[in-house]
Design a protein around this motif. Structure first.
Motif, PDB file in Angstrom:
ATOM      1  N   TRP A 108      17.172  62.115 -29.057  1.00  0.00           N
ATOM      2  CA  TRP A 108      18.722  61.780 -28.750  1.00  0.00           C
ATOM      3  C   TRP A 108      19.399  63.323 -28.760  1.00  0.00           C
ATOM      4  O   TRP A 108      20.720  63.342 -28.439  1.00  0.00           O
ATOM      5  CB  TRP A 108      19.268  60.726 -29.661  1.00  0.00           C
ATOM      6  N   SER A 117      18.458  55.725 -21.945  1.00  0.00           N
ATOM      7  CA  SER A 117      19.410  55.557 -20.911  1.00  0.00           C
ATOM      8  C   SER A 117      20.978  56.326 -21.425  1.00  0.00           C
ATOM      9  O   SER A 117      21.570  56.751 -20.357  1.00  0.00           O
ATOM     10  CB  SER A 117      20.039  53.840 -20.548  1.00  0.00           C
ATOM     11  N   GLU A 164       8.401  48.733 -20.630  1.00  0.00           N
ATOM     12  CA  GLU A 164       8.780  48.954 -22.374  1.00  0.00           C
ATOM     13  C   GLU A 164       9.522  47.818 -22.703  1.00  0.00           C
ATOM     14  O   GLU A 164      10.616  47.235 -22.090  1.00  0.00           O
ATOM     15  CB  GLU A 164       9.555  50.376 -22.229  1.00  0.00           C
TER      16      GLU A 164
HETATM   17  C1  LIG Z   1      17.462  52.994 -25.894  1.00  0.00           C
HETATM   18  C2  LIG Z   1      16.148  53.557 -25.390  1.00  0.00           C
HETATM   19  O1  LIG Z   1      15.769  53.269 -24.101  1.00  0.00           O
HETATM   20  P1  LIG Z   1      16.524  52.278 -22.956  1.00  0.00           P
HETATM   21  O2  LIG Z   1      17.695  52.986 -22.572  1.00  0.00           O
HETATM   22  O3  LIG Z   1      15.331  52.051 -22.335  1.00  0.00           O
HETATM   23  O4  LIG Z   1      16.735  50.926 -23.848  1.00  0.00           O
HETATM   24  C3  LIG Z   1      15.396  54.715 -25.991  1.00  0.00           C
HETATM   25  O5  LIG Z   1      14.455  54.842 -25.628  1.00  0.00           O
HETATM   26  O6  LIG Z   1      15.805  55.034 -27.176  1.00  0.00           O
END
Ligand SMILES: C=C(OP(=O)(O)O)C(=O)O
Length: 293
Positions: free
Chosen positions: A110, A130, A230
């Motif tokens: 992040w 995202s 996922e």
């Molecule tokens: C929040 C995540 O993914 P997504 O946006 O696919 O939910 C993540 O991969 O940490």
């Protein structure tokens, strides 16, 4: 177009690449993380995924001092973020365990120092959450790694995705359609966006990252051609923590992977042919044979 993660191909014509998102559902506990890795392996997923943060950097300023009730008492949101992060030694332990169970493992960093942290551990790929689509500094650092990047697209406009793709390039990119509502109601899933993304980013394998309850929407995504899926997993949806409620429990995840494999096989290649299994019914049921040319 096919890209690969540690030798496993992702793209049309290959088994759907199923990522079990452990995220923060380990609640900072290595033993719980290992149990979730077992769930992913036993269901037949190809990968487990974590989230890696440097809380001081990745926590929005206005959130840092917000009080949060946790199983470890009331603390600031920032302290909570530190409490659920694994350190290097813990990542080595869970990464080795995932490898032992035959799974790829990686994480969504992040912030930029988290990319360095994960690179040092030798991850096979990186995920862009995202929330990070517009963080071009992070994306540029990820592009430098030369690894396969999985880009989630929740909360994003097509223009923001275009700009992210500009930074990441398309050569080693997988894109996931996502809506970041937790839990996701069907009317916000907008699965036809998978087709929109397929047409707009022609060389990029398109998958789906789901936050809905149940299995139907993820299975429909596969029927629309998603090449990766996922989903969050948990041992128990009632556990404390923000993502447990929108996660699949072990049996649900096992059924998801089972049904994805069946749909994957059933999709076929689109070439119209008469299958061997049809020959007996053909002989028995068809009264008027085709005219010979
Ligand atoms: C929040 C995540 O993914 P997504 O946006 O696919 O939910 C993540 O991969 O940490």
């Amino acid at each position: 177009m096919t890209v690969s993660i540690q030798g496993t191909p992702i793209g049309a014509g290959h088994p759907v690449y199923v990522i079990a998102e452990i995220g923060l559902n380990h609640n900072g506990d290595v033993e719980l993380a290992k149990k979730l890795i077992d769930v992913a392996a036993e269901a037949g997923a190809q990968a487990v995924k974590f989230q890696k943060r440097t809380p001081e950097i990745s926590t929005p300023e206005h959130m840092k001092q917000v009080p949060r009730e946790t199983p470890w008492g009331t603390m600031s949101y920032l302290d909570y973020r530190y409490r659920v992060e694994f350190d290097r030694e813990q990542y080595v332990e869970i990464g080795d365990y995932a490898t032992l169970r035959g799974l790829d493992w990686f994480a969504s960093p992040w912030d930029e120092p988290s990319v360095d942290f994960l690179e040092d551990l030798g991850v096979g790929a990186h995920k862009v959450a995202s929330a990070s689509v517009t963080d071009h500094g992070l994306l540029a650092r990820l592009a430098q790694t030369g690894k396969t990047i999985i880009l989630s697209t929740g909360m994003s406009t097509l223009q923001e995705i275009d700009a992210a793709v500009e930074v990441l390039g398309t050569e080693k990119l997988v894109m996931l359609h996502a809506t970041s509502t937790y839990p996701l109601p069907p009317e916000e899933a907008n699965l036809r966006t998978i087709l929109t993304l397929q047409q707009r980013y022609r060389n990029v394998p398109i998958g789906y990252s789901g936050h809905e309850r149940g299995l139907q929407i993820s299975l429909a995504a596969v029927a629309l051609g998603a090449v990766a899926v996922e989903r969050h997993i948990t041992l128990d949806r009632t556990m404390w923590g923000s993502d447990h409620a929108a996660s699949l429990e072990p049996q649900g995840f096992e059924h998801l992977v089972r049904d994805i494999r069946i749909i994957g096989e059933a999709m076929g290649d689109g070439v119209k042919r008469v299958f061997p299994g049809e020959l007996a019914p053909l002989a028995k049921l068809r009264r008027v044979p085709a005219p010979t040319a």
